[in-house]
Design a protein around this motif. Sequence first.
Motif, PDB file in Angstrom:
ATOM      1  N   ILE A 151     -60.944 -36.212 -21.402  1.00 27.82           N
ATOM      2  CA  ILE A 151     -59.524 -36.467 -21.663  1.00 27.82           C
ATOM      3  C   ILE A 151     -59.306 -36.938 -23.097  1.00 27.82           C
ATOM      4  CG2 ILE A 151     -59.344 -38.899 -20.998  1.00 27.82           C
ATOM      5  CD1 ILE A 151     -56.944 -36.057 -19.938  1.00 27.82           C
ATOM      6  N   PHE A 152     -60.282 -37.664 -23.667  1.00 27.28           N
ATOM      7  CA  PHE A 152     -60.159 -38.114 -25.058  1.00 27.28           C
ATOM      8  C   PHE A 152     -60.218 -36.925 -26.012  1.00 27.28           C
ATOM      9  CE2 PHE A 152     -62.090 -39.531 -29.067  1.00 27.28           C
ATOM     10  CZ  PHE A 152     -61.178 -40.507 -29.446  1.00 27.28           C
ATOM     11  N   ILE A 153     -61.177 -36.045 -25.794  1.00 26.41           N
ATOM     12  CA  ILE A 153     -61.292 -34.854 -26.646  1.00 26.41           C
ATOM     13  C   ILE A 153     -60.044 -33.997 -26.532  1.00 26.41           C
ATOM     14  CG2 ILE A 153     -62.551 -32.689 -26.963  1.00 26.41           C
ATOM     15  CD1 ILE A 153     -65.090 -34.245 -26.077  1.00 26.41           C
ATOM     16  N   TYR A 154     -59.534 -33.835 -25.318  1.00 26.24           N
ATOM     17  CA  TYR A 154     -58.315 -33.047 -25.110  1.00 26.24           C
ATOM     18  C   TYR A 154     -57.134 -33.672 -25.846  1.00 26.24           C
ATOM     19  CZ  TYR A 154     -54.384 -30.797 -22.762  1.00 26.24           C
ATOM     20  OH  TYR A 154     -53.224 -30.104 -22.497  1.00 26.24           O
ATOM     21  N   ILE A 156     -57.113 -35.758 -28.475  1.00 26.31           N
ATOM     22  CA  ILE A 156     -57.258 -35.624 -29.934  1.00 26.31           C
ATOM     23  C   ILE A 156     -56.969 -34.193 -30.368  1.00 26.31           C
ATOM     24  CG2 ILE A 156     -58.913 -35.686 -31.828  1.00 26.31           C
ATOM     25  CD1 ILE A 156     -57.953 -38.426 -30.989  1.00 26.31           C
ATOM     26  N   TYR A 157     -57.413 -33.226 -29.568  1.00 25.39           N
ATOM     27  CA  TYR A 157     -57.222 -31.810 -29.914  1.00 25.39           C
ATOM     28  C   TYR A 157     -55.740 -31.460 -30.013  1.00 25.39           C
ATOM     29  CZ  TYR A 157     -57.115 -26.735 -29.376  1.00 25.39           C
ATOM     30  OH  TYR A 157     -56.853 -25.404 -29.549  1.00 25.39           O
ATOM     31  N   TYR A 158     -54.941 -31.861 -29.020  1.00 27.65           N
ATOM     32  CA  TYR A 158     -53.544 -31.433 -29.063  1.00 27.65           C
ATOM     33  C   TYR A 158     -52.686 -32.319 -29.969  1.00 27.65           C
ATOM     34  CZ  TYR A 158     -51.256 -34.921 -25.973  1.00 27.65           C
ATOM     35  OH  TYR A 158     -50.710 -36.057 -25.439  1.00 27.65           O
ATOM     36  N   SER A 183     -48.956 -29.696 -23.311  1.00 28.16           N
ATOM     37  CA  SER A 183     -50.169 -30.496 -23.471  1.00 28.16           C
ATOM     38  C   SER A 183     -49.906 -31.974 -23.172  1.00 28.16           C
ATOM     39  CB  SER A 183     -50.712 -30.342 -24.896  1.00 28.16           C
ATOM     40  OG  SER A 183     -51.062 -29.003 -25.159  1.00 28.16           O
ATOM     41  N   GLN A 184     -48.740 -32.472 -23.576  1.00 27.89           N
ATOM     42  CA  GLN A 184     -48.390 -33.858 -23.273  1.00 27.89           C
ATOM     43  C   GLN A 184     -48.281 -34.071 -21.770  1.00 27.89           C
ATOM     44  OE1 GLN A 184     -44.811 -33.954 -25.765  1.00 27.89           O
ATOM     45  NE2 GLN A 184     -45.654 -35.745 -26.805  1.00 27.89           N
ATOM     46  N   CYS A 242     -55.057 -42.838 -25.495  1.00 25.68           N
ATOM     47  CA  CYS A 242     -56.159 -42.339 -26.309  1.00 25.68           C
ATOM     48  C   CYS A 242     -57.008 -43.493 -26.850  1.00 25.68           C
ATOM     49  CB  CYS A 242     -55.593 -41.506 -27.460  1.00 25.68           C
ATOM     50  SG  CYS A 242     -56.806 -40.489 -28.302  1.00 25.68           S
ATOM     51  N   VAL A 243     -56.349 -44.548 -27.312  1.00 26.11           N
ATOM     52  CA  VAL A 243     -57.047 -45.720 -27.851  1.00 26.11           C
ATOM     53  C   VAL A 243     -57.899 -46.383 -26.772  1.00 26.11           C
ATOM     54  CG1 VAL A 243     -56.623 -48.095 -28.597  1.00 26.11           C
ATOM     55  CG2 VAL A 243     -55.536 -46.208 -29.801  1.00 26.11           C
TER      56      VAL A 243
END
Length: 366
Positions: A151-154, A156-158, A183-184, A242-243
């Motif tokens: 979920i973190f990689i996803y 950051i990607y979007y 994506s959100q 994300c943080v």
Amino acid sequence: MLNFAMASFVSTWIWNERFWFPENVTWADLEHPAPGVDYPQAGHLVCALPLAVAVFILRLLFERLVAKPCANILHIQTGVRRQVQPNALLEKAYHSKASPDHRHLEQLSKQLDWDLRRVQRWFRVRRDQDRPTTETKFCESMWRFTFYSGIFIYAIYYMWDSPWIWNTRHCWNNYPFQPMIQSQYIHYVAEFAFYWSLMFSQFIDIKRKDFLIMFIHHLATILLITFSYANNMLRAGALVMCVHDASDIFLEAAKLANYAKYQRLCDALFVLFTLVFFITRLVIFPFWIIRSVLFESWEILGPYQAWWLLNSLLLVLQVLHIFWFYLIIRIAVKSIFEGKVSKDNRSDVESSSEEEINSNCSKKSI
């Protein structure tokens, strides 16, 4: 009739537009966007509740089909536990209190005509029987590590090309009329379902010393996700999630290394976890995100009722962060000055047990 009137009053109060939005903004403004534009609707999150059940089932399958084979490859054994002598009286006392005080132990000793040390040993072995095996803890941590990493990689990607990840004032420009991208929505629903699955699985997972603290944490997180979604604070909400996920990755990785008995790797990952936790939750979160929600939004929008609630929830999380970091530092200090840690007193820095990153992971100074 009275119950209907009360329910109607509560519904009206909960969905009061003056609670959720700044002045001159109504639910109707968000319910009928322009063609090709989507705004969040509170009802969208309802689908996340059955999805939480699906997430829990997926977790069970993951642990059985992926994590357990990995544990076998790493030679992580389930272990054979000593079994206590069956005793109805002691079993009843154990279910009443797993660690009875000295006076209660003496009473049981007299009732059974057993030596006190024998009663104490029975309770100690009985507690050991209920402790999860290393394999069980490995599988649980591997599931969390996989989710947090994915979920973190996803996220950051979007978010990488979005202006509001670099300049938080963009979180409030033209608020609340900020179109929601797919994506959100995926990010929010995934996080919402995951934390709901944690909420009810907490009652059947590894027993934590900080059960109440974790319950408050999960509840505050779910409320934050719900409120930020309902009033379209998706940009700030995504940053908050994300943080939080960033440090969890290293925590679960350190646990995995500990259970696999890779001591040096565990030590290195614990150091990384401590640094990432400090940077993300004691620096970025308060001085970048909370500052934006408190001051930049006040400047651009002005406060309103839901604004106060959301900031209160963020501050509750920050208090928990300070408490958890204090416990992390205690582990580090013990590791440096004593050379070992007899017990892990952290709140798992989000999920502690009595030995998550225990003496095996911190026998050397960090």
